[in-house]
Design a protein around this motif. Structure first.
Motif, mmCIF file in Angstrom:
data_model
loop_
_atom_site.group_PDB
_atom_site.id
_atom_site.type_symbol
_atom_site.label_atom_id
_atom_site.label_comp_id
_atom_site.label_asym_id
_atom_site.label_seq_id
_atom_site.Cartn_x
_atom_site.Cartn_y
_atom_site.Cartn_z
ATOM 1 N N LEU A 187 0.864 -1.170 0.000
ATOM 2 C CA LEU A 187 0.000 0.000 0.000
ATOM 3 C C LEU A 187 0.904 1.225 0.000
ATOM 4 O O LEU A 187 2.135 1.110 0.055
ATOM 5 C CB LEU A 187 -0.921 -0.004 1.221
ATOM 6 N N ASN A 188 0.309 2.409 -0.068
ATOM 7 C CA ASN A 188 1.110 3.624 -0.037
ATOM 8 C C ASN A 188 1.935 3.689 1.248
ATOM 9 O O ASN A 188 1.498 3.270 2.321
ATOM 10 C CB ASN A 188 0.224 4.868 -0.180
ATOM 11 N N ALA A 189 3.170 4.187 1.112
ATOM 12 C CA ALA A 189 4.127 4.305 2.223
ATOM 13 C C ALA A 189 4.464 2.950 2.842
ATOM 14 O O ALA A 189 4.861 2.868 4.003
ATOM 15 C CB ALA A 189 3.632 5.280 3.292
ATOM 16 N N LEU A 190 4.304 1.889 2.060
ATOM 17 C CA LEU A 190 4.747 0.548 2.446
ATOM 18 C C LEU A 190 4.146 0.088 3.774
ATOM 19 O O LEU A 190 4.809 -0.531 4.605
ATOM 20 C CB LEU A 190 6.283 0.504 2.516
ATOM 21 N N ARG A 191 2.869 0.369 3.943
ATOM 22 C CA ARG A 191 2.198 0.009 5.193
ATOM 23 C C ARG A 191 1.313 -1.221 4.999
ATOM 24 O O ARG A 191 0.877 -1.525 3.897
ATOM 25 C CB ARG A 191 1.360 1.173 5.720
ATOM 26 N N LYS A 192 1.072 -1.921 6.066
ATOM 27 C CA LYS A 192 0.105 -3.018 6.201
ATOM 28 C C LYS A 192 0.461 -4.295 5.447
ATOM 29 O O LYS A 192 0.265 -5.392 5.939
ATOM 30 C CB LYS A 192 -1.308 -2.571 5.800
ATOM 31 N N GLU A 193 0.959 -4.185 4.215
ATOM 32 C CA GLU A 193 1.235 -5.368 3.404
ATOM 33 C C GLU A 193 2.737 -5.701 3.422
ATOM 34 O O GLU A 193 3.564 -4.854 3.762
ATOM 35 C CB GLU A 193 0.709 -5.182 1.981
#
Length: 325
Positions: free
Chosen positions: A183-189
């Motif tokens: 996801l954007n800004a390399l979050r959650k995934e």
């Protein structure tokens, strides 16, 4: 009337040509819609209402089968990745001759969206795939798609496992790895964790897609961002604070970064911006798609003096950039 395998592949070829060579967004949208009709018809997985569940892993969530199908529908995201991967295959074909190129697609989803459209352009003697997904429903759909389209000869193996722990098979030379699990800004995934596992296993001349992911800290102002949407060719005034992280083929895990933030009477929102270079000149920049939407970090109200903010990437079941000031 049911289409023959040849007609299905001709339809994919036409849609792919539009993605590769058209600039008219109506033609590109029609091509995406055409692919969705074909893929959903073959798999029974439609990018409609999301009724299934994500899978939560130690290094981030793997999206559900229907969410993965939805990724196809993001026009700029899909066409930039398809164009970049097409160029990367052509580049490898020029440099590695005399054998089939082997591509690992980690997180292939139900359609193997970033490779299936390219099958009419390259024969199975030119490219082979390992399709990997931790979601068994997605992998089963991808297998069914390839069987129905008569493309099974492209696939070396279907692997249901976690890409953060997967080991390359010893009997296959891996020439390209594709993983678009972010996801954007390399979050959650788990994009960062997947790169951390797979890139060290790759040969020096192998290509990882995307080529580069940059996350930057930026001070923004709502009025400026709004103007960029409502005024043609408007360039919003932003205060770029510097790079928080760059992930590339020369992979290194993120380390804490101190960003200096100047006092500003106008720009009071701190955002993380993401830029993704798929391959060569195929780049996704701010607002191109969901992967490059600015991520609001905090508001800095009544900031009278310069300050420092430390960003540190948290590798966990909810990966993200944490910050403190």
């Amino acid at each position: 009337m049911e289409l023959t395998t040849q007609q299905l592949n001709e339809s994919i070829y036409d849609a792919t040509n539009a993605l590769l060579f058209e600039e008219d967004y109506l033609h590109i949208k029609n091509a995406i819609d055409q692919l969705h009709v074909l893929f959903s018809g073959a798999t029974g997985v439609k990018a409609g209402n999301i009724t299934d569940e994500d899978i939560y892993l130690p290094n981030g969530k793997a999206v559900s089968t229907i969410k993965a199908a939805h990724c196809l529908k993001e026009l700029e995201r899909t066409r930039r990745f398809i164009r970049g991967i097409n160029q990367a295959i052509e580049h490898l074909s020029d440099t590695i001759q005399g054998r089939t190129l082997n591509i690992l697609y980690a997180g292939c989803g139900p359609y193997a969206t970033l490779l299936t459209p390219l099958t009419p352009r390259f024969t199975s003697a030119q490219i082979n795939f390992i399709l990997l997904d931790i979601n068994s429903d997605s992998l089963a759909a991808a297998r069914g798609l390839y069987e129905q389209l008569g493309l099974s000869e492209y696939v070396i193996d279907y692997v249901c496992t976690d890409a953060t722990t997967y080991r390359f098979p010893h009997n296959v030379q891996t020439d390209m790895v594709i993983s678009e699990t972010m996801l954007n800004a390399l979050r959650k995934e788990p994009q960062v964790a997947i790169m951390n596992n797979l890139i060290p296993q790759m040969r020096k001349d192998a290509i990882f897609i995307p080529e580069q992911i940059i996350v930057e800290a930026v001070l923004t102002r709502w009025k400026e961002e709004y103007n960029s949407f409502t005024i043609k060719d408007y360039q919003p005034k932003r205060i770029n604070l510097g790079e928080v992280y760059c992930a590339s083929r020369e992979f290194k895990l993120p380390h804490p970064v101190v960003i200096q933030v100047p006092a500003s009477e106008t720009h009071n929102r701190l955002d993380l911006f993401t830029e993704i270079t798929v391959f060569g000149r195929e780049v996704l920049t701010t607002y191109n798609c969901s992967l490059t939407l600015p991520l609001a970090i905090c508001k800095l109200e009544n900031q009278k003096k310069d300050m420092a903010i430390t960003f540190e990437y948290v590798m966990s079941d909810k990966p993200r950039f944490a910050y403190k000031y």
